[in-house]
Design a protein around this motif. Structure first.
Motif, mmCIF file in Angstrom:
data_model
loop_
_atom_site.group_PDB
_atom_site.id
_atom_site.type_symbol
_atom_site.label_atom_id
_atom_site.label_comp_id
_atom_site.label_asym_id
_atom_site.label_seq_id
_atom_site.Cartn_x
_atom_site.Cartn_y
_atom_site.Cartn_z
ATOM 1 N N TRP A 84 16.265 68.018 71.701
ATOM 2 C CA TRP A 84 16.519 66.577 71.709
ATOM 3 C C TRP A 84 16.541 66.035 70.290
ATOM 4 O O TRP A 84 15.581 66.198 69.552
ATOM 5 N N SER A 85 17.648 65.391 69.930
ATOM 6 C CA SER A 85 17.761 64.778 68.606
ATOM 7 C C SER A 85 18.213 63.336 68.750
ATOM 8 O O SER A 85 18.960 63.007 69.681
ATOM 9 N N TYR B 56 20.312 65.411 74.369
ATOM 10 C CA TYR B 56 20.063 66.858 74.410
ATOM 11 C C TYR B 56 21.271 67.637 73.888
ATOM 12 O O TYR B 56 22.372 67.520 74.419
ATOM 13 N N TYR C 277 17.237 59.516 72.049
ATOM 14 C CA TYR C 277 17.439 60.958 71.967
ATOM 15 C C TYR C 277 18.479 61.456 72.971
ATOM 16 O O TYR C 277 18.581 60.935 74.086
ATOM 17 N N LYS D 111 22.465 66.112 80.781
ATOM 18 C CA LYS D 111 21.120 66.687 80.655
ATOM 19 C C LYS D 111 20.238 65.828 79.764
ATOM 20 O O LYS D 111 19.176 66.260 79.339
ATOM 21 N N ASN E 243 17.523 65.199 85.709
ATOM 22 C CA ASN E 243 18.527 64.913 84.676
ATOM 23 C C ASN E 243 18.135 65.419 83.284
ATOM 24 O O ASN E 243 18.645 64.940 82.281
ATOM 25 N N ILE E 244 17.239 66.399 83.235
ATOM 26 C CA ILE E 244 16.887 67.054 81.961
ATOM 27 C C ILE E 244 17.025 68.573 82.174
ATOM 28 O O ILE E 244 17.091 69.033 83.321
ATOM 29 N N PRO E 245 17.082 69.347 81.104
ATOM 30 C CA PRO E 245 17.255 70.792 81.263
ATOM 31 C C PRO E 245 16.063 71.439 81.980
ATOM 32 O O PRO E 245 14.929 71.003 81.793
ATOM 33 N N ARG F 185 10.230 63.052 71.242
ATOM 34 C CA ARG F 185 11.099 62.077 71.897
ATOM 35 C C ARG F 185 10.217 61.129 72.715
ATOM 36 O O ARG F 185 9.456 61.586 73.562
ATOM 37 N N PRO G 208 15.493 69.211 65.754
ATOM 38 C CA PRO G 208 15.257 68.490 67.007
ATOM 39 C C PRO G 208 13.768 68.152 67.159
ATOM 40 O O PRO G 208 12.924 68.769 66.502
ATOM 41 N N ALA G 209 13.473 67.205 68.033
ATOM 42 C CA ALA G 209 12.084 66.838 68.304
ATOM 43 C C ALA G 209 11.344 68.024 68.923
ATOM 44 O O ALA G 209 11.943 68.882 69.567
#
Lengths: 194, 251
Positions: A117-118, A138, A136, A179, B74-76, B250, B2-3
């Motif tokens: 996540w950035s 993905y 953020y 995602k 809705n996230i990996p 995040r 990335p975080a």
């Protein structure tokens, strides 16, 4: 109906589920008339850019995609093949976005692929309506589009790159909105409202 | 960069979430889809679902569950447990998993890493490594730490990376389940020796432990189960503490 272009590049299941969660009616297709008559077109993509271009050419899709006047969204490698060229397999790409895709350099503390996540910044499009700077997204990628006149959002790894591109009715996201949690769903929903 | 990621881990048996405390006394902590959705909306960066079913029926139930998770979350998310072939990986990919994790099967057949990675991409393959300190050497173990292998942790991790793993998830079997923190020096050495992300697993008892492994230990992500399942700390509270400790998360 939303056409998700079928060109044998990676798993589109999570994109399909995200569209479903947003209540969208979508179809996986490589049929020219279905693509041209769709309200929105999405070009997904996971994998190698050169292979993606070969698959698109085999299905005569690059020239078809250029003809689309409805909103088009390329995601990840889907966005990269809409650029002019990719270093990945030295691929000549569609040339919709004015950028040449390059590989990240592995240096101390910089991991490739850029995975995770950035934050997004410099957002300049209705695509990011309701998304605040620093939100953020993905990302999973080893290649990136540098900043260019078509850049509408940026991220860093560690230098700035194009998180999102736009040229006329064509949009691209390097990150995976499907995602990227609630922010990603908002971005997809904004696109579907164009 | 990335975080740093916070990854709740959900153990699943016959379609239900369980968490082993020192591998004994399994307690049901709910429906895997609902629990995962709750973590996602609370700010989890990814989820890991491990199938601990021993039976064929359990495996089938798990594949169906993966489809329901993909439809909702809705996230990996990563899935693991009992993957020993390219076909197993393909089945879970088709069901909607973003990544798979392999452990004992990779030790038994290192070529499996190469095969899955070359077919589905590096980003799809997470190799879990369990190790324990034996006479001053970190030795790789399998089958939940019960079997000692001839492999040494750092050499194995480099081989795993070379074969195409996208991430490594490292658990110290000396720390797992103790809730006394992670071996941060070992993590730092491991992270410095690799160019792929390292996920720290096993040992978190507090937010401070997680902050330590993400800073001193240089890990890219922390996986935890019981401290979340039993609501000892919520994900927003944890992320607030990590942020206060100067760690990029995040929020």
């Amino acid at each position: 109906m939303i056409a998700v272009i079928d060109y044998d590049m990676g798993n589109i299941r999570s994109l399909g589920y995200a569209l479903q969660r947003l209540g969208a009616d979508w179809k996986l297709t490589s049929d020219a008339s279905e693509i041209l008559s769709a309200s929105h077109v999405i070009l997904p993509g996971v994998g190698n850019a050169a292979e993606a271009m070969n698959n698109l050419k085999r299905l005569h899709l690059p020239e078809l995609i250029w003809k689309i006047r409805r909103p088009v969204l390329g995601i990840c490698v889907g966005m990269q093949v809409m650029c002019r060229h990719s270093e990945e397999g030295d691929a000549e790409c569609m040339g919709i976005f004015d950028a040449k895709v390059k590989r990240f350099k592995e240096t101390t503390g910089v991991k490739v692929p850029n995975m995770g996540w950035s934050p997004l910044a410099n957002m300049e499009s209705k695509l990011f309506k309701g998304i605040k700077s620093g939100e953020y997204a993905y990302f999973v990628h080893s290649y990136y589009a540098p900043l260019c006149p078509d850049t509408i959002a940026t991220s860093r790894h560690p230098d700035l790159f194009s998180a999102s591109l736009k040229y006329e009715n064509f949009y691209g996201c390097q990150f995976h909105p499907e995602k990227s949690g609630e922010a990603g769903e908002r971005i997809l929903d904004n696109f579907l409202k164009f | 960069m990335p975080a740093k990621r916070i990854i709740p881990c959900l153990d699943v048996k016959d379609g239900r979430t369980v968490k082993g405390i020192n591998f004994e006394g399994l307690a049901d902590v709910g429906d895997p889809v609902e629990l995962g959705a709750r973590y996602a909306s609370a700010g989890a960066d990814e989820l890991v679902y491990l199938d601990i079913s021993a039976s064929k029926e359990g495996r089938h139930t798990f594949t169906e569950l993966v489809g329901r998770i993909a439809a909702r979350i809705n996230i990996p998310f990563t899935v693991g447990g009992g993957i020993s072939s390219v076909e197993d990986a393909a089945r879970l990919l088709d069901a909607g998993a973003d990544k798979i994790t392999i452990n004992s099967a990779a030790v038994a057949n290192p070529d499996l890493i190469t095969q899955i990675s070359s077919r589905y991409g590096r980003q799809f393959v997470v190799v879990a490594i369990d190790a324990k300190l034996v006479d001053g050497t970190w030795r790789v173990t399998t089958h939940g730490g019960s079997r000692l292998t001839g492999l040494e942790l750092f050499a194995w991790a480099r081989e795993v990376e070379k074969r195409g793993a996208g991430e490594i998830m490292f658990t110290s079997m000396d720390h797992d389940g103790t809730r006394h923190g992670y071996p941060c020096e070992t993590f730092a050495r491991l992270c410095d020796s690799l160019s792929i992300p390292v996920i720290a697993s096993g040992g978190a008892g507090s937010a401070e432990d997680i902050a330590d492994v993400l800073s001193k230990g240089k890990a890219d992500a922390a996986l935890a189960a019981s401290i979340f399942h039993y609501c000892e700390i919520t994900i927003p509270e944890l992320k607030e503490k990590l942020h206060e400790a100067g760690i990029s998360v995040r929020r």
